[in-house]
Design a protein around this motif. Structure first.
Motif, PDB file in Angstrom:
ATOM      1  N   GLU A  43     150.010  47.806 -26.921  1.00 15.73           N
ATOM      2  CA  GLU A  43     148.627  47.727 -27.357  1.00 15.73           C
ATOM      3  C   GLU A  43     148.237  46.074 -26.949  1.00 15.73           C
ATOM      4  O   GLU A  43     147.144  45.870 -26.273  1.00 15.73           O
ATOM      5  CB  GLU A  43     148.509  47.602 -28.954  1.00 15.73           C
ATOM      6  CG  GLU A  43     148.508  49.102 -29.331  1.00 15.73           C
ATOM      7  CD  GLU A  43     148.268  49.183 -30.887  1.00 15.73           C
ATOM      8  OE1 GLU A  43     148.066  48.271 -31.607  1.00 15.73           O
ATOM      9  OE2 GLU A  43     148.703  50.069 -31.491  1.00 15.73           O
ATOM     10  N   GLU A  44     149.031  45.222 -27.027  1.00 15.39           N
ATOM     11  CA  GLU A  44     148.873  43.855 -26.681  1.00 15.39           C
ATOM     12  C   GLU A  44     148.473  43.729 -25.094  1.00 15.39           C
ATOM     13  O   GLU A  44     147.625  43.209 -24.754  1.00 15.39           O
ATOM     14  CB  GLU A  44     149.942  42.896 -27.035  1.00 15.39           C
ATOM     15  CG  GLU A  44     150.107  42.764 -28.328  1.00 15.39           C
ATOM     16  CD  GLU A  44     151.563  42.155 -28.657  1.00 15.39           C
ATOM     17  OE1 GLU A  44     152.223  41.582 -27.513  1.00 15.39           O
ATOM     18  OE2 GLU A  44     151.796  41.925 -29.967  1.00 15.39           O
ATOM     19  N   VAL A  45     149.238  44.607 -24.205  1.00 14.86           N
ATOM     20  CA  VAL A  45     148.946  44.589 -22.750  1.00 14.86           C
ATOM     21  C   VAL A  45     147.690  45.173 -22.510  1.00 14.86           C
ATOM     22  O   VAL A  45     146.863  44.495 -21.855  1.00 14.86           O
ATOM     23  CB  VAL A  45     149.917  45.159 -21.991  1.00 14.86           C
ATOM     24  CG1 VAL A  45     149.580  45.366 -20.563  1.00 14.86           C
ATOM     25  CG2 VAL A  45     151.405  44.219 -22.192  1.00 14.86           C
ATOM     26  N   ILE A  46     147.330  46.210 -23.132  1.00 11.56           N
ATOM     27  CA  ILE A  46     145.959  46.958 -22.963  1.00 11.56           C
ATOM     28  C   ILE A  46     144.869  46.278 -23.351  1.00 11.56           C
ATOM     29  O   ILE A  46     143.760  46.245 -22.567  1.00 11.56           O
ATOM     30  CB  ILE A  46     146.165  48.592 -23.598  1.00 11.56           C
ATOM     31  CG1 ILE A  46     147.366  49.352 -22.973  1.00 11.56           C
ATOM     32  CG2 ILE A  46     144.796  49.204 -23.605  1.00 11.56           C
ATOM     33  CD1 ILE A  46     147.442  50.668 -23.539  1.00 11.56           C
ATOM     34  N   GLU A  47     144.964  45.432 -24.342  1.00 15.07           N
ATOM     35  CA  GLU A  47     143.640  44.729 -25.124  1.00 15.07           C
ATOM     36  C   GLU A  47     143.478  43.760 -24.129  1.00 15.07           C
ATOM     37  O   GLU A  47     142.360  43.297 -24.066  1.00 15.07           O
ATOM     38  CB  GLU A  47     144.163  44.401 -26.210  1.00 15.07           C
ATOM     39  CG  GLU A  47     144.371  45.387 -27.412  1.00 15.07           C
ATOM     40  CD  GLU A  47     144.580  44.948 -28.793  1.00 15.07           C
ATOM     41  OE1 GLU A  47     144.946  43.584 -28.864  1.00 15.07           O
ATOM     42  OE2 GLU A  47     144.569  45.595 -29.786  1.00 15.07           O
ATOM     43  N   ILE A  52     139.238  48.235 -20.609  1.00 16.92           N
ATOM     44  CA  ILE A  52     139.106  48.698 -22.189  1.00 16.92           C
ATOM     45  C   ILE A  52     137.923  48.159 -22.931  1.00 16.92           C
ATOM     46  O   ILE A  52     137.382  49.229 -23.692  1.00 16.92           O
ATOM     47  CB  ILE A  52     140.444  47.949 -22.977  1.00 16.92           C
ATOM     48  CG1 ILE A  52     141.663  48.671 -22.271  1.00 16.92           C
ATOM     49  CG2 ILE A  52     140.316  48.323 -24.175  1.00 16.92           C
ATOM     50  CD1 ILE A  52     141.617  50.023 -22.274  1.00 16.92           C
ATOM     51  N   LYS A  53     137.212  47.145 -22.459  1.00 18.95           N
ATOM     52  CA  LYS A  53     136.120  46.443 -23.083  1.00 18.95           C
ATOM     53  C   LYS A  53     134.863  47.069 -22.425  1.00 18.95           C
ATOM     54  O   LYS A  53     133.584  46.537 -22.658  1.00 18.95           O
ATOM     55  CB  LYS A  53     136.238  45.303 -22.862  1.00 18.95           C
ATOM     56  CG  LYS A  53     137.318  44.356 -23.865  1.00 18.95           C
ATOM     57  CD  LYS A  53     137.416  42.849 -23.647  1.00 18.95           C
ATOM     58  CE  LYS A  53     138.786  42.257 -24.171  1.00 18.95           C
ATOM     59  NZ  LYS A  53     140.129  42.421 -23.277  1.00 18.95           N
ATOM     60  N   GLN A  54     135.023  47.678 -21.480  1.00 25.85           N
ATOM     61  CA  GLN A  54     133.643  48.283 -20.561  1.00 25.85           C
ATOM     62  C   GLN A  54     133.244  49.558 -21.633  1.00 25.85           C
ATOM     63  O   GLN A  54     133.808  50.222 -21.969  1.00 25.85           O
ATOM     64  CB  GLN A  54     134.221  49.114 -19.437  1.00 25.85           C
ATOM     65  CG  GLN A  54     133.148  49.414 -18.451  1.00 25.85           C
ATOM     66  CD  GLN A  54     133.660  49.922 -17.076  1.00 25.85           C
ATOM     67  OE1 GLN A  54     134.924  49.993 -16.684  1.00 25.85           O
ATOM     68  NE2 GLN A  54     132.839  50.404 -16.216  1.00 25.85           N
ATOM     69  N   LYS A  55     131.804  49.225 -21.546  1.00 18.32           N
ATOM     70  CA  LYS A  55     130.956  50.203 -22.374  1.00 18.32           C
ATOM     71  C   LYS A  55     130.942  51.371 -21.515  1.00 18.32           C
ATOM     72  O   LYS A  55     130.361  51.464 -20.103  1.00 18.32           O
ATOM     73  CB  LYS A  55     129.854  49.700 -22.927  1.00 18.32           C
ATOM     74  CG  LYS A  55     130.187  48.595 -23.976  1.00 18.32           C
ATOM     75  CD  LYS A  55     128.740  47.935 -24.605  1.00 18.32           C
ATOM     76  CE  LYS A  55     129.336  46.933 -25.575  1.00 18.32           C
ATOM     77  NZ  LYS A  55     127.951  46.368 -26.101  1.00 18.32           N
TER      78      LYS A  55
END
Length: 107
Positions: A43-47, A52-55
């Motif tokens: 989770e830390e790496v993915i965040e 991941i933040k792309q809408k």
């Protein structure tokens, strides 16, 4: 690999040590503390990843859900025309972009 995460709490023959793998006990599943630490590390790496933040439009998520549905279990391919039909059923192509263009962008 672009990112290798060490397991700092690993046990080695001389005590605690730095391991480059996560030794999990598969018989314990999510109850294994190493599995829990591995999940946190992932989770830390993915965040930190930008994608991941792309809408994305809600209809794209609905399309993805349909593609992953139990009815499609085991099916690895789908024709583009079937994707168009599926896309239309979840609302793709109803805005300023044509169904064909939105299905291709979604995929």
């Amino acid at each position: 690999w672009a990112c290798v995460q060490p397991f700092h709490q690993g046990q080695v023959s001389t005590g605690r040590g730095l391991l480059w793998f996560f030794p999990v006990d598969n018989t314990r599943g999510k109850e294994d503390p190493v599995v829990q630490q591995l999940m946190l590390s992932i989770e830390e790496v993915i965040e930190k990843e930008d994608y991941i933040k792309q809408k994305v439009p809600f209809t794209w998520m609905a399309m993805y859900d349909k593609l992953q549905s139990p009815e499609r279990q085991g099916k690895k391919t789908m024709t583009l025309s079937a994707c168009h039909t599926l896309g239309a059923s979840v609302g793709l192509g109803r805005g300023s972009v044509s169904l064909s263009e939105e299905v291709r962008a979604c995929l």
